[in-house]
Design a protein around this motif. Structure first.
Motif, PDB file in Angstrom:
ATOM      1  N   MET A   1       0.839  -1.190   0.000  1.00 31.05           N
ATOM      2  CA  MET A   1       0.000   0.000   0.000  1.00 31.05           C
ATOM      3  C   MET A   1       0.878   1.245   0.000  1.00 31.05           C
ATOM      4  SD  MET A   1      -1.348   2.635   1.984  1.00 31.05           S
ATOM      5  CE  MET A   1      -1.302   2.177   3.706  1.00 31.05           C
ATOM      6  N   ARG A   2       0.527   2.231  -0.821  1.00 36.38           N
ATOM      7  CA  ARG A   2       1.278   3.477  -0.917  1.00 36.38           C
ATOM      8  C   ARG A   2       0.291   4.655  -0.893  1.00 36.38           C
ATOM      9  NH1 ARG A   2       4.296   0.162   0.161  1.00 36.38           N
ATOM     10  NH2 ARG A   2       6.097  -0.635  -0.988  1.00 36.38           N
ATOM     11  N   LYS A   3       0.823   5.832  -0.676  1.00 40.14           N
ATOM     12  CA  LYS A   3      -0.013   7.026  -0.717  1.00 40.14           C
ATOM     13  C   LYS A   3      -0.447   7.288  -2.155  1.00 40.14           C
ATOM     14  CE  LYS A   3      -0.131  11.904   0.573  1.00 40.14           C
ATOM     15  NZ  LYS A   3       0.596  13.047   1.166  1.00 40.14           N
ATOM     16  N   LEU A   4      -1.725   7.611  -2.319  1.00 35.14           N
ATOM     17  CA  LEU A   4      -2.268   7.898  -3.642  1.00 35.14           C
ATOM     18  C   LEU A   4      -1.743   9.242  -4.138  1.00 35.14           C
ATOM     19  CD1 LEU A   4      -4.248   7.246  -5.946  1.00 35.14           C
ATOM     20  CD2 LEU A   4      -6.051   8.329  -4.593  1.00 35.14           C
ATOM     21  N   THR A   5      -1.139   9.216  -5.316  1.00 36.66           N
ATOM     22  CA  THR A   5      -0.621  10.442  -5.931  1.00 36.66           C
ATOM     23  C   THR A   5      -1.182  10.573  -7.345  1.00 36.66           C
ATOM     24  OG1 THR A   5       1.350   9.404  -6.905  1.00 36.66           O
ATOM     25  CG2 THR A   5       1.508  10.166  -4.616  1.00 36.66           C
ATOM     26  N   ASP A   6      -0.857  11.702  -7.986  1.00 38.41           N
ATOM     27  CA  ASP A   6      -1.313  11.927  -9.363  1.00 38.41           C
ATOM     28  C   ASP A   6      -0.543  11.087 -10.372  1.00 38.41           C
ATOM     29  OD1 ASP A   6      -3.132  13.743  -8.476  1.00 38.41           O
ATOM     30  OD2 ASP A   6      -1.916  15.510  -8.936  1.00 38.41           O
TER      31      ASP A   6
ATOM     32  N   THR B   1      15.334  -3.878   0.600  1.00 41.63           N
ATOM     33  CA  THR B   1      15.378  -2.867   1.655  1.00 41.63           C
ATOM     34  C   THR B   1      14.541  -1.654   1.286  1.00 41.63           C
ATOM     35  OG1 THR B   1      17.623  -3.600   2.200  1.00 41.63           O
ATOM     36  CG2 THR B   1      16.914  -1.475   3.078  1.00 41.63           C
ATOM     37  N   ALA B   2      14.636  -1.207   0.039  1.00 41.96           N
ATOM     38  CA  ALA B   2      13.849  -0.052  -0.403  1.00 41.96           C
ATOM     39  C   ALA B   2      12.354  -0.340  -0.325  1.00 41.96           C
ATOM     40  CB  ALA B   2      14.241   0.331  -1.827  1.00 41.96           C
TER      41      ALA B   2
ATOM     42  N   THR C   1       7.147   0.413   2.579  1.00 44.27           N
ATOM     43  CA  THR C   1       6.038  -0.115   3.373  1.00 44.27           C
ATOM     44  C   THR C   1       5.961   0.584   4.723  1.00 44.27           C
ATOM     45  OG1 THR C   1       6.163  -2.283   2.307  1.00 44.27           O
ATOM     46  CG2 THR C   1       5.115  -2.190   4.468  1.00 44.27           C
ATOM     47  N   LEU C   2       7.092   0.723   5.391  1.00 42.59           N
ATOM     48  CA  LEU C   2       7.107   1.404   6.692  1.00 42.59           C
ATOM     49  C   LEU C   2       6.651   2.848   6.567  1.00 42.59           C
ATOM     50  CD1 LEU C   2      10.471   0.039   8.184  1.00 42.59           C
ATOM     51  CD2 LEU C   2       8.148  -0.707   8.717  1.00 42.59           C
ATOM     52  N   ALA C   3       7.079   3.523   5.504  1.00 45.03           N
ATOM     53  CA  ALA C   3       6.677   4.917   5.304  1.00 45.03           C
ATOM     54  C   ALA C   3       5.181   5.023   5.015  1.00 45.03           C
ATOM     55  CB  ALA C   3       7.483   5.527   4.162  1.00 45.03           C
TER      56      ALA C   3
END
Length: 634
Positions: free
Chosen positions: A64-69, A532-533, A538-540
């Motif tokens: 899951m990531r932050k939704l961006t344009d 690692t990236a 994920t942590l972010a």
């Protein structure tokens, strides 16, 4: 959530890929930028980038990531529901796996006609696999259970509708227009982007929703009648407990808002039962509000959307007061006992049976300063050697098992451990058979970290001793002890992944002024930079770590226990505990029957080598006949 799973991924060159040429990436990016933020229930994008064949097509929580344009290069889906258990876009997924392509197209045309007759406007798109999506943007928020009711009513009328995206508040997902498809191409918008964007901006007024409910009245009434008949007439109140967590079935309703199969006839009954269980578990109203606000209990929040926003806090306070009064009027039958769920923040239960009357034959003192000194030196030795000893794909699993052994030893104050493989499985998130295989490897090592002291102990787990390898003994004794606890896999990382757990551990144990770059972490943990990236991303995404000047640091204010609740990890752990409890019961039946009939506490060759496997449907007579050769006399 649907990924057109009924259709296999075609070989290169098939026409399913030709859509990518007709719908170029630039148009897909424009569609995503214009519509994804307006159609999403939360500002999240779930990325499908796991290449393993067993998980291909799944949207994993750790991705899951932050939704961006910016259009993701991998297939991406957005959530249907908000953190407060509502939606402003009714999403309908029509799948060719349920009917033919002609059937899907026919259902979509009839659905569009129904919405038009109600005075509304739809946005539609199609995938390279032939599936279709329909979006009904709304000006007002609709509670989860109301949106699901309409979706079910539509599914009763149109057989190609797949309801899986509509069912779950946390993981209900849909690929919006522009998203890449795992078989090639993109989700292509029907009609012009400007027209779709106008519908998404203006949205449909409440009158359209009301007209749609009137048009589907027959299906809605039939569904509600059948649901009431299928439910029991149990009390709407939860049984009072003195446990530290809310009853698992009620916690599921609080998260997902789905009353299907539950004994609660109305959302009002369900929310009162949840609050009674929460109050009995020792929670405060502030803790309940926090879970409703941050999306952990989105289902419970949705139950209060029948009230106006200004009335919702008063209604919650009124229901909370009723819950507390119910507990006062109905105290637990056995004060001090616990009939609720096990708290997953405490150590796992001893899953190898009851302790012996004489106690574990573990030599040496427990809880003494010298014993804790030994355990700290053992931990220092593990830090020195684990990367070179346990590399490769299986390395993280071995290292987390060793941490679970260290945690067990610290909790008992002794280097001698009698936890069974199932207890270690609960602590590590692995299957007990995987734990057993790695334990055999560990105890057979030369200069090992763990020795097997005694096995074949009947109902007790094997007895292990932690040892400091001679090759690192001197260095470990001089190495400064690291602050903090020895931890196994914390529940949230069952969903976020074991690599994220190791990265979090590394960030957790540096000073507040120290920063580690992704390259520093990769070298420190023995992971490749890509892994690692991905773990840092994920942590972010879950606000567990953030990038700052000079590198990464932990976000100490984010609660791992609350995050585990949000991710629904308790359901997974409860299922694992229930399975192990059934297996232990079968084992006890065989053990006790054998001991009573033969007088032997251990069969020839030992219990570990006994070939007889119990079946979950075995009766005592079955076990006596099959396992011990008994004969039924007629």
């Amino acid at each position: 959530m649907s990924e057109d799973s009924a259709h296999p991924v075609p070989a290169t060159g098939q026409t399913r890929y030709d859509l990518a040429e007709n719908y170029p990436h630039s148009e897909a990016a424009h569609a995503w930028r214009a519509l994804a933020p307006l159609l999403a229930g939360r500002t999240q994008a779930w990325i499908c980038k796991d290449s393993s064949s067993s998980r291909r097509g799944q949207y994993l929580r750790r991705n899951m990531r932050k939704l961006t344009d910016t259009l993701p290069k991998y297939p991406a889906a957005v959530p249907l529901y908000s953190n407060n258990g509502t939606t402003k876009t009714l999403v309908i997924d029509l799948d060719t796996g349920k009917t033919s392509q002609a059937g899907v197209n026919r259902d979509l045309a009839n659905l569009a006609a129904l919405v038009t007759e109600a005075g509304g406007d739809l946005i539609t798109d199609h995938s390279p696999a032939g599936g279709r999506h329909a979006y009904l943007p709304l000006q007002h928020e609709v509670p989860f259970h109301d949106a699901l009711l309409i979706a079910r009513a539509l599914a009763a009328r149109f057989p190609s509708i797949d309801l899986s995206p509509n069912y779950n508040l946390q993981t209900g997902l849909i690929r919006p227009p522009g998203s890449a498809h795992r078989g090639g191409g993109h989700q292509e918008l029907d009609g012009s982007l400007s027209a779709a964007h106008k519908i998404a901006m203006l949205r449909n007024p409440p009158a359209v929703w009301a007209a749609l409910k009137t048009a589907l009245a027959e299906e809605i009434n039939a569904f509600e009648d059948s649901s009431l008949r299928s439910r029991s007439v149990d009390s709407p109140h939860a049984s009072t407990t003195t446990s530290r967590s809310v009853r698992s079935d009620l916690a599921g309703i609080a998260r997902n808002g789905d009353l299907t199969g539950s004994p609660y006839k109305t959302p009002s009954d369900a929310r009162q039962a949840i609050l009674v269980s929460a109050a009995a578990a020792g929670m405060t109203l502030q803790q309940v509000r926090l879970r409703m606000h941050n999306g952990i209990w989105a289902g419970l929040a949705a139950f209060y959307h029948r009230y106006k926003p200004a009335q919702q806090p008063k209604s919650l306070q009124y229901d909370w007061d009723r819950a507390q009064q119910f507990i006062r009027d109905h105290p637990p039958k056995k004060p001090g006992s616990s009939h609720g769920d096990i708290s997953h923040t405490s150590k796992p239960p001893h899953t190898a049976g009851p302790p012996r009357a004489t106690g574990d034959p573990a030599p040496g003192p427990r809880g003494t300063p010298s014993e804790f000194r030994f355990l700290r030196e053992w931990w220092a030795s593990l830090e020195l050697l684990e990367l070179q000893r346990y590399p490769g794909r299986s390395g993280p699993n071995v290292r987390i098992i060793l941490r679970a052994l260290g945690q067990a030893a610290m909790s008992s104050g002794s280097r001698y451990i009698a936890w069974g493989t199932r207890s270690l499985a609960v602590a590590t998130g692995l299957d007990h058979s995987t734990v057993a295989a790695h334990l055999r490897t560990l105890r057979d090592e030369e200069d090992s970290f763990v020795n097997l002291i005694e096995d074949d102990r009947g109902l007790d787990g094997d007895l292990y001793e932690l040892t400091i390898p001679a090759s690192s003994q001197a260095a470990a004794s001089r190495r400064p002890w690291r602050a903090g606890k020895i931890r196994s896999l914390r529940p949230a990382f069952r969903e976020l992944g074991i690599h994220a757990a190791f990265v979090y551990e590394a960030l957790e144990n540096i000073s507040s002024t120290t920063r580690l770059t992704a390259l520093d972490l990769a070298r420190k943990l023995g992971l490749d930079r890509k892994t690692t990236a991905a773990a840092l991303d994920t942590l972010a995404a879950y606000n567990l770590a953030q990038r700052s000047r000079g590198g990464w640091k932990i976000v100490a204010t984010t609660s791992l226990s609350l995050l585990a609740e949000l991710l629904g990890v308790s359901d997974t752990i409860n299922a694992q505990l229930a399975r192990y409890a059934a297996e232990r019961q079968s084992y006890r039946i065989i053990y006790n029957a054998h001991a009573k009939l033969t007088g032997e506490t251990t069969p020839a060759g030992g219990w570990n080598n006994w070939p007889i496997k119990p079946d979950e449907h075995d009766t005592v007579v079955d076990l006596l006949q099959r396992c011990l050769g008994a004969v039924v006399l007629v």
